[in-house]
Design an enzyme around this catalytic site. Structure first.
Site, PDB file in Angstrom:
ATOM      1  N   LYS A 173       1.154  -0.904  -5.287  1.00 11.02           N
ATOM      2  CA  LYS A 173       2.230  -1.025  -4.294  1.00 11.02           C
ATOM      3  C   LYS A 173       2.509   0.366  -3.733  1.00 11.02           C
ATOM      4  CE  LYS A 173       6.430  -0.477  -3.789  1.00 11.02           C
ATOM      5  NZ  LYS A 173       6.482   0.015  -2.412  1.00 11.02           N
ATOM      6  N   GLU A 176       6.169   1.990   1.260  1.00 11.99           N
ATOM      7  CA  GLU A 176       6.199   1.201   2.497  1.00 11.99           C
ATOM      8  C   GLU A 176       6.232   2.086   3.746  1.00 11.99           C
ATOM      9  OE1 GLU A 176       8.348   1.504   0.045  1.00 11.99           O
ATOM     10  OE2 GLU A 176      10.344   0.711   0.528  1.00 11.99           O
ATOM     11  N   CYS A 281       6.182  17.354  -4.975  1.00  9.44           N
ATOM     12  CA  CYS A 281       6.895  17.415  -6.258  1.00  9.44           C
ATOM     13  C   CYS A 281       6.605  18.721  -6.972  1.00  9.44           C
ATOM     14  CB  CYS A 281       6.500  16.244  -7.134  1.00  9.44           C
ATOM     15  SG  CYS A 281       4.789  16.322  -7.622  1.00  9.44           S
TER      16      CYS A 281
HETATM   17  P1  NAD Z   1      11.071   6.841  -4.138  1.00 11.70           P
HETATM   18  O1  NAD Z   1      11.517   6.885  -5.560  1.00 11.70           O
HETATM   19  O2  NAD Z   1      12.080   6.556  -3.088  1.00 11.70           O
HETATM   20  O3  NAD Z   1       9.927   5.698  -3.966  1.00 11.70           O
HETATM   21  C1  NAD Z   1       8.812   5.630  -4.791  1.00 11.70           C
HETATM   22  C2  NAD Z   1       8.344   4.183  -4.884  1.00 11.70           C
HETATM   23  O4  NAD Z   1       9.375   3.398  -5.466  1.00 11.70           O
HETATM   24  C3  NAD Z   1       8.025   3.550  -3.531  1.00 11.70           C
HETATM   25  O5  NAD Z   1       6.860   2.781  -3.658  1.00 11.70           O
HETATM   26  C4  NAD Z   1       9.245   2.712  -3.240  1.00 11.70           C
HETATM   27  O6  NAD Z   1       8.943   1.573  -2.488  1.00 11.70           O
HETATM   28  C5  NAD Z   1       9.743   2.323  -4.618  1.00 11.70           C
HETATM   29  N1  NAD Z   1      11.199   2.185  -4.658  1.00 11.70           N
HETATM   30  C6  NAD Z   1      12.113   2.879  -3.937  1.00 11.70           C
HETATM   31  N2  NAD Z   1      13.356   2.489  -4.263  1.00 11.70           N
HETATM   32  C7  NAD Z   1      13.243   1.539  -5.210  1.00 11.70           C
HETATM   33  C8  NAD Z   1      14.181   0.759  -5.950  1.00 11.70           C
HETATM   34  N3  NAD Z   1      15.496   0.903  -5.769  1.00 11.70           N
HETATM   35  N4  NAD Z   1      13.707  -0.118  -6.849  1.00 11.70           N
HETATM   36  C9  NAD Z   1      12.387  -0.252  -7.053  1.00 11.70           C
HETATM   37  N5  NAD Z   1      11.451   0.450  -6.376  1.00 11.70           N
HETATM   38  C10 NAD Z   1      11.869   1.340  -5.467  1.00 11.70           C
HETATM   39  O7  NAD Z   1      10.292   8.204  -3.864  1.00 11.70           O
HETATM   40  P2  NAD Z   1       9.717   8.755  -2.482  1.00 11.70           P
HETATM   41  O8  NAD Z   1      10.849   9.169  -1.611  1.00 11.70           O
HETATM   42  O9  NAD Z   1       8.697   7.833  -1.921  1.00 11.70           O
HETATM   43  O10 NAD Z   1       8.923  10.059  -2.998  1.00 11.70           O
HETATM   44  C11 NAD Z   1       9.519  11.315  -3.191  1.00 11.70           C
HETATM   45  C12 NAD Z   1       9.878  11.536  -4.647  1.00 11.70           C
HETATM   46  O11 NAD Z   1       8.726  11.427  -5.466  1.00 11.70           O
HETATM   47  C13 NAD Z   1      10.409  12.951  -4.900  1.00 11.70           C
HETATM   48  O12 NAD Z   1      11.508  12.860  -5.772  1.00 11.70           O
HETATM   49  C14 NAD Z   1       9.238  13.666  -5.557  1.00 11.70           C
HETATM   50  O13 NAD Z   1       9.585  14.750  -6.381  1.00 11.70           O
HETATM   51  C15 NAD Z   1       8.638  12.562  -6.345  1.00 11.70           C
HETATM   52  N6  NAD Z   1       7.241  12.818  -6.693  1.00 11.70           N
HETATM   53  C16 NAD Z   1       6.950  13.065  -8.006  1.00 11.70           C
HETATM   54  C17 NAD Z   1       5.638  13.337  -8.376  1.00 11.70           C
HETATM   55  C18 NAD Z   1       5.277  13.590  -9.818  1.00 11.70           C
HETATM   56  O14 NAD Z   1       4.106  13.473 -10.159  1.00 11.70           O
HETATM   57  N7  NAD Z   1       6.228  13.932 -10.670  1.00 11.70           N
HETATM   58  C19 NAD Z   1       4.631  13.359  -7.389  1.00 11.70           C
HETATM   59  C20 NAD Z   1       4.981  13.080  -6.068  1.00 11.70           C
HETATM   60  C21 NAD Z   1       6.295  12.809  -5.733  1.00 11.70           C
END
Ligand code: NAD
Length: 499
Positions: A173, A176, A281
């Site tokens: 997944k 989006e 990240c």
């Molecule tokens: P996000 O948490 O908003 O979304 C990540 C995924 O979770 C998406 O597929 C999204 O559809 C899903 N999602 C979002 N809200 C949800 C909910 N309430 N319930 C269930 N699923 C949900 O993150 P983002 O904005 O897409 O990415 C940025 C974040 O990712 C930053 O905090 C960054 O630091 C982190 N990140 C971490 C790493 C790592 O390896 N530690 C790597 C890349 C990015």
């Protein structure tokens, strides 16, 4: 309006839910397409088909599975430009940076070409008379990958490569906001020989994430995204008995010692702080110069460099150092945090708010921003900004700088710039952070190591890719076998020790 669906059983299919999410062009602020958001019924049908396909895939010998990875790697290389374009078009990062996004994912696929070596079990022969003990690594079954927007190629590849090479089927997944790269990667995997149904790309939002977490068929969940969601997903997946590894957000510090080469440190900070508009990240968001003299000189060097940075759309090619942030909401949140830093008393040395790019006035741009004299109680220090904003927290000694890093809630990456090997070794040994750079600002481990943070940057067990991934995506079965040879003693009722 272009509509994007799902990849199910080896082909692109339209969504049936009637629910969609807009995919923006972050440089123009326009909606460029919309992606279907699947229902739980669509998800469950994809999972059921994946479960059927997985049985045969797991029974395929590991070398044949590795050959699919080899062909996949070759296809990624052949399609590098197209993949980079897909990444940039939806994410907004520059094309060279998008190529890096694909490349760091491809390197994980390259390690998966050697999967048979990682999947070898353990054996003790003659553990007792006629007794052998051996441990096998077997696939979990159907697993899920849930990925963030900021690396549209790399992180889906980190998830699908090891999971599939181990003999699992995967429900992917993607975010989006950037679904197209994952769909194209699925097409390439089919061309590489992956049987239909083994990788299903199901687009959606929270509704199907919860469907994944509650599915009785899904055995493991690999998540990457923000910390609150990582913690939520870990809790719900684990309480439903699934194996889960959930990687979250970050606040990465770089300590600059008085003996460091300050030009190199400033170059590193500009690249690591502002590359990809700070939407990494592993971005460095906090510089910690040790000593007032170091701090004054460093800030001066940063300003000179920041003034030369060029912000714009990826289509402007080499004229651009970094692009827009992902959404209008992200831009507004970052601008709001810059305002809070100013209000809470930090020195706003370079202000990136209100930047206007000619011809792209509605794009989600934030210019490079530098704060000096930030303190740990300020919101710009406490929150992950995930934008092109670098904060300087001045410290008087190495021990104070180290304590700042250690006291922070996050523990993804950190770095130290110094000319002294003793300080560097001490830092690497004592700091409570998962990935450490020495004169290296973004210490993302190469693909034959494993990637993972500590503290609130990761929940669950084992790291991503490398040897840890082969452990995460397999379970161990241990067999104790006895072959009788001339022993005709009859049954023993005692719990016997092995001779
Ligand atoms: P996000 O948490 O908003 O979304 C990540 C995924 O979770 C998406 O597929 C999204 O559809 C899903 N999602 C979002 N809200 C949800 C909910 N309430 N319930 C269930 N699923 C949900 O993150 P983002 O904005 O897409 O990415 C940025 C974040 O990712 C930053 O905090 C960054 O630091 C982190 N990140 C971490 C790493 C790592 O390896 N530690 C790597 C890349 C990015």
């Amino acid at each position: 309006m272009k509509e994007i669906g799902h990849w199910i059983n080896g082909k692109l299919v339209a969504g049936t839910s009637g629910r969609f999410a807009d995919i923006m062009n972050p440089a123009t602020g326009e909606v460029q397409a919309r992606v279907a958001l699947a229902t739980v019924a669509e998800l469950n049908a994809a999972i059921a088909d994946a479960a059927k396909a997985q049985v045969k895939w797991a029974a395929t010998n590991p070398q044949r599975r590795a050959r699919v990875m080899m062909a996949f790697g070759a296809l990624i290389n052949q399609n590098m430009d197209k993949l980079a374009e897909l990444v940039s078009r939806e994410h907004g990062k520059t094309l060279p940076d998008a190529r890096g996004d694909v490349q760091r994912g491809l390197e994980v696929i390259e390690v998966c070409m050697g999967a048979p070596a990682f999947l070898k079990g353990e054996m003790t022969d003659n553990a007792g008379p006629g007794i052998d003990i051996y441990a096998m690594r077997q696939a979990l079954g159907v697993v899920a990958g849930i990925t963030p927007f900021n690396f549209p190629a790399m992180i889906p590849l980190w998830k699908m490569g090891p999971a599939l090479a181990c003999g699992n089927a995967m429900i992917l997944k993607p975010s989006e906001r950037v679904p197209s790269t994952s769909l194209f990667l699925a097409e390439l995997l089919k061309e590489a020989g992956l049987p239909d149904g083994v990788l299903q790309v199901v687009n959606g939002d929270k509704e199907i994430v919860d469907g994944i977490l509650d599915s009785e068929t899904i055995q493991g969940v690999g998540f990457v995204g923000s910390t609150p969601i990582a913690q939520y997903i870990y809790g719900r997946a684990a309480s439903n008995g699934k194996r889960a590894q959930c990687f979250g957000g970050a606040k990465n510090h770089m300590i600059i010692m008085p003996d460091a080469d300050l030009d190199k440190a400033a170059d590193a900070l500009v690249g690591a702080g502002f590359g990809a508009a700070g939407e990494r990240c592993m971005a460095i968001s906090v510089a910690v110069p040790v000593g007032e003299k170091t701090a004054d000189a460093l800030v001066g060097k940063l300003v000179t460099r920041i003034e030369k940075l060029k912000v714009g759309p990826y289509t402007a090619g080499d004229d651009v150092d970094f692009g827009p942030v992902i959404t209008a909401q992200a831009r507004d949140r970052i601008n709001g945090l810059i305002g809070s830093g100013e209000a809470q008393g930090a020195d706003l040395v370079v202000d990136g708010r209100g930047i206007k790019i000619q011809g792209y006035e509605n794009g989600f741009f934030v210019g490079p921003t530098l704060f000096d004299k930030v303190t740990p109680d300020m919101d710009i220090y406490k929150q992950e900004i995930f934008g092109p904003v670098l904060s300087t927290v001045r410290k008087d000694s190495y021990e104070d700088a180290l304590k700042l890093v250690m006291d922070n809630d996050y523990g993804n990456g950190t770095a130290i710039f110094t000319a002294d090997g003793d300080t560097a070794r001490d830092f690497a040994s004592r700091v409570n952070v998962g990935m450490v750079g020495i004169n290296f600002p973004i210490p993302v481990p190469l693909s034959y190591y494993s990637f993972g943070g500590w503290k609130k940057s990761a929940f669950g067990d084992l790291n991503q890719y490398g040897p840890d991934a082969f452990r995460f995506y397999t379970k161990t079965k241990t067999v104790t076998a006895r072959w009788f040879s001339g022993i005709k003693e009859g049954a023993s009722l005692n719990f016997k020790q092995l001779d």
